[in-house]
Design a protein around this motif. Structure first.
Motif, PDB file in Angstrom:
ATOM      1  N   VAL A 268      65.184 -62.307   2.252  1.00 64.65           N
ATOM      2  CA  VAL A 268      65.243 -63.769   2.422  1.00 64.65           C
ATOM      3  C   VAL A 268      66.684 -64.197   2.139  1.00 64.65           C
ATOM      4  CG1 VAL A 268      64.419 -65.998   1.579  1.00 64.65           C
ATOM      5  CG2 VAL A 268      62.864 -64.034   1.683  1.00 64.65           C
ATOM      6  N   PHE A 269      67.202 -65.053   3.006  1.00 63.30           N
ATOM      7  CA  PHE A 269      68.623 -65.401   2.951  1.00 63.30           C
ATOM      8  C   PHE A 269      68.864 -66.849   2.555  1.00 63.30           C
ATOM      9  CE2 PHE A 269      67.918 -62.083   6.095  1.00 63.30           C
ATOM     10  CZ  PHE A 269      68.828 -61.129   5.690  1.00 63.30           C
ATOM     11  N   ASP A 270      70.079 -67.098   2.077  1.00 58.98           N
ATOM     12  CA  ASP A 270      70.624 -68.444   2.093  1.00 58.98           C
ATOM     13  C   ASP A 270      71.182 -68.614   3.504  1.00 58.98           C
ATOM     14  OD1 ASP A 270      72.217 -70.687   2.012  1.00 58.98           O
ATOM     15  OD2 ASP A 270      72.842 -70.347  -0.055  1.00 58.98           O
ATOM     16  N   TYR A 271      70.400 -69.281   4.354  1.00 55.63           N
ATOM     17  CA  TYR A 271      70.686 -69.216   5.791  1.00 55.63           C
ATOM     18  C   TYR A 271      72.019 -69.868   6.165  1.00 55.63           C
ATOM     19  CZ  TYR A 271      66.147 -67.098   6.329  1.00 55.63           C
ATOM     20  OH  TYR A 271      65.092 -66.224   6.232  1.00 55.63           O
TER      21      TYR A 271
ATOM     22  N   GLU B 163      61.876 -68.643  13.631  1.00 53.72           N
ATOM     23  CA  GLU B 163      61.348 -68.097  12.385  1.00 53.72           C
ATOM     24  C   GLU B 163      59.829 -68.041  12.423  1.00 53.72           C
ATOM     25  OE1 GLU B 163      62.906 -69.609   8.647  1.00 53.72           O
ATOM     26  OE2 GLU B 163      60.939 -69.402   7.735  1.00 53.72           O
TER      27      GLU B 163
ATOM     28  N   LYS C  37      67.730 -80.288   4.049  1.00 56.96           N
ATOM     29  CA  LYS C  37      67.849 -79.401   2.878  1.00 56.96           C
ATOM     30  C   LYS C  37      66.566 -78.621   2.716  1.00 56.96           C
ATOM     31  CE  LYS C  37      69.040 -79.347  -2.014  1.00 56.96           C
ATOM     32  NZ  LYS C  37      70.298 -78.594  -1.916  1.00 56.96           N
ATOM     33  N   GLN C  38      66.715 -77.295   2.644  1.00 56.16           N
ATOM     34  CA  GLN C  38      65.493 -76.534   2.396  1.00 56.16           C
ATOM     35  C   GLN C  38      65.393 -76.206   0.920  1.00 56.16           C
ATOM     36  OE1 GLN C  38      66.147 -73.487   5.362  1.00 56.16           O
ATOM     37  NE2 GLN C  38      66.369 -71.971   3.758  1.00 56.16           N
ATOM     38  N   VAL C  39      64.312 -76.708   0.333  1.00 48.80           N
ATOM     39  CA  VAL C  39      64.105 -76.614  -1.107  1.00 48.80           C
ATOM     40  C   VAL C  39      63.389 -75.301  -1.433  1.00 48.80           C
ATOM     41  CG1 VAL C  39      62.990 -77.728  -3.087  1.00 48.80           C
ATOM     42  CG2 VAL C  39      64.052 -79.113  -1.283  1.00 48.80           C
ATOM     43  N   LYS C  40      62.533 -74.861  -0.517  1.00 51.73           N
ATOM     44  CA  LYS C  40      61.809 -73.596  -0.691  1.00 51.73           C
ATOM     45  C   LYS C  40      61.562 -73.014   0.697  1.00 51.73           C
ATOM     46  CE  LYS C  40      57.819 -71.763  -3.296  1.00 51.73           C
ATOM     47  NZ  LYS C  40      56.574 -72.117  -4.038  1.00 51.73           N
ATOM     48  N   THR C  41      61.695 -71.718   0.820  1.00 53.36           N
ATOM     49  CA  THR C  41      61.408 -71.081   2.105  1.00 53.36           C
ATOM     50  C   THR C  41      60.828 -69.702   1.883  1.00 53.36           C
ATOM     51  OG1 THR C  41      62.317 -70.576   4.279  1.00 53.36           O
ATOM     52  CG2 THR C  41      63.700 -70.045   2.421  1.00 53.36           C
ATOM     53  N   GLU C  42      59.814 -69.368   2.635  1.00 53.31           N
ATOM     54  CA  GLU C  42      59.197 -68.032   2.539  1.00 53.31           C
ATOM     55  C   GLU C  42      58.775 -67.731   1.101  1.00 53.31           C
ATOM     56  OE1 GLU C  42      61.751 -65.236   5.165  1.00 53.31           O
ATOM     57  OE2 GLU C  42      62.872 -67.121   4.987  1.00 53.31           O
ATOM     58  N   PHE C  43      58.276 -68.736   0.421  1.00 53.22           N
ATOM     59  CA  PHE C  43      57.822 -68.641  -0.978  1.00 53.22           C
ATOM     60  C   PHE C  43      58.970 -68.461  -1.977  1.00 53.22           C
ATOM     61  CE2 PHE C  43      53.843 -67.393   1.204  1.00 53.22           C
ATOM     62  CZ  PHE C  43      52.984 -68.307   0.622  1.00 53.22           C
ATOM     63  N   VAL C  44      60.201 -68.545  -1.506  1.00 53.19           N
ATOM     64  CA  VAL C  44      61.355 -68.381  -2.391  1.00 53.19           C
ATOM     65  C   VAL C  44      62.054 -69.727  -2.571  1.00 53.19           C
ATOM     66  CG1 VAL C  44      63.577 -67.223  -2.716  1.00 53.19           C
ATOM     67  CG2 VAL C  44      61.671 -65.991  -1.641  1.00 53.19           C
ATOM     68  N   GLU C  45      62.182 -70.173  -3.816  1.00 55.01           N
ATOM     69  CA  GLU C  45      62.884 -71.441  -4.081  1.00 55.01           C
ATOM     70  C   GLU C  45      64.385 -71.242  -3.938  1.00 55.01           C
ATOM     71  OE1 GLU C  45      61.342 -73.948  -7.378  1.00 55.01           O
ATOM     72  OE2 GLU C  45      59.694 -72.521  -7.511  1.00 55.01           O
ATOM     73  N   MET C  46      65.011 -72.228  -3.316  1.00 58.48           N
ATOM     74  CA  MET C  46      66.450 -72.092  -3.002  1.00 58.48           C
ATOM     75  C   MET C  46      67.307 -72.704  -4.113  1.00 58.48           C
ATOM     76  SD  MET C  46      66.892 -70.637   0.037  1.00 58.48           S
ATOM     77  CE  MET C  46      65.637 -69.417  -0.234  1.00 58.48           C
TER      78      MET C  46
END
Lengths: 149, 149
Positions: free
Chosen positions: B54-57, B94, B140-149
């Motif tokens: 999972v990335f910081d896109y 995605e 702003k993505q606060v959480k993605t793929e169950f991973v909090e950013m």
DNA sequence: TCATAAATTGAATATTATTCAATTATTTAT
DNA sequence: ATAAATAATTGAATAATATTCAATTTATGA
């Protein structure tokens, strides 16, 4: 029986995985030390946040998936991140985005079934600051997290 | 310079990762052979589809993220999966879900910027069978793929 | 209750990641 | 343009980890 699988699922959903350096080295036809070096660089830069498993969510009892479009009260416009982060903490939440357009937030929620989702909405989504909600229930997920199902 | 990192990103986005058995064993206080056995079981059952990064896109030049709500022409209702799978093939996608409600499809698209997204819509989303589109751009993505950013 | 299958585990082996030092390539300052 | 400094690549050695296998325990079901 200790139900080890469900605990493995819980941990690998967020992390507890690692890149396969030797496999990548073969595929890219580069020495594994070069791959290793470049991966560590990506991690240090923060480009890679985590390594995790992707599931067939029906098979891990999270088959019910809903996209929730949320409209915020005007007095929340100044700080949507507060609400977003509060919501993000819940384990049923796959993603939270703050958006432009007709809706300020978009959530992706996974629960076992409709009943559990209903409980979730009562406890999490019904809160001050949220004034309008539209739900889109997923009937079939064709691709998720860049992985085709 | 061989730009190895971008090729690593491309491969680890979908797979080429693996669970950390010994770490899981420590965390769950079980022998690593037990963890190994249970993971292989999950894989055989098809519960685990893949292991991925999972990335910081923003940091991998995919910082522009859009949710696309799509309404299909009535003559496509019988087979939305065809269109869904066609769209899913594109690397910028995605996720693709077939939904109930006001919209039949919901996509999550990641591109470098607005220009690339515009090209994407021209090439992929403008097609026969799609009659109405609404886009929600993520600020702003606060959480993605169950991973909090 | 007995037979069969499934799950757990430790010891041995195989595979893979990591460290380190040396080399090469790239960038920066003068 | 050149030297100095930094970043990237790599092979060899080591450390860590996954995997296999056989034995044991636990669960399932006729």
């Amino acid at each position: 029986m200790k139900d080890i699988t469900s605990r493995i699922v819980e941990l690998t959903k967020h992390g507890h995985c690692t890149p396969q350096i030797s496999q990548l080295a073969k595929k890219l036809k580069e020495p594994s030390t070069t791959i290793h070096y470049n991966i560590k660089k990506l991690e240090k830069e923060g480009a890679i946040k985590s390594y995790k498993a992707v599931f067939d969510y029906k098979k891990i009892n999270e088959g019910f998936c809903v996209y929730v479009l949320i409209s915020l009260a005007p007095d929340e416009y100044g700080n949507p991140e507060k609400i977003a982060q509060d919501i993000a903490k819940h384990p049923q939440i796959e993603s939270v985005d703050i958006c432009t357009g007709d809706w300020e937030l978009i959530l992706k929620v996974r629960t076992a079934n409709q009943d559990e989702y209903y409980e979730f909405t009562k406890n999490v989504i019904s809160r001050k600051g949220i004034i309008k909600i539209k739900s889109l229930t997923s009937l079939k997920q064709v691709k998720t997290e860049f992985v085709e199902m």
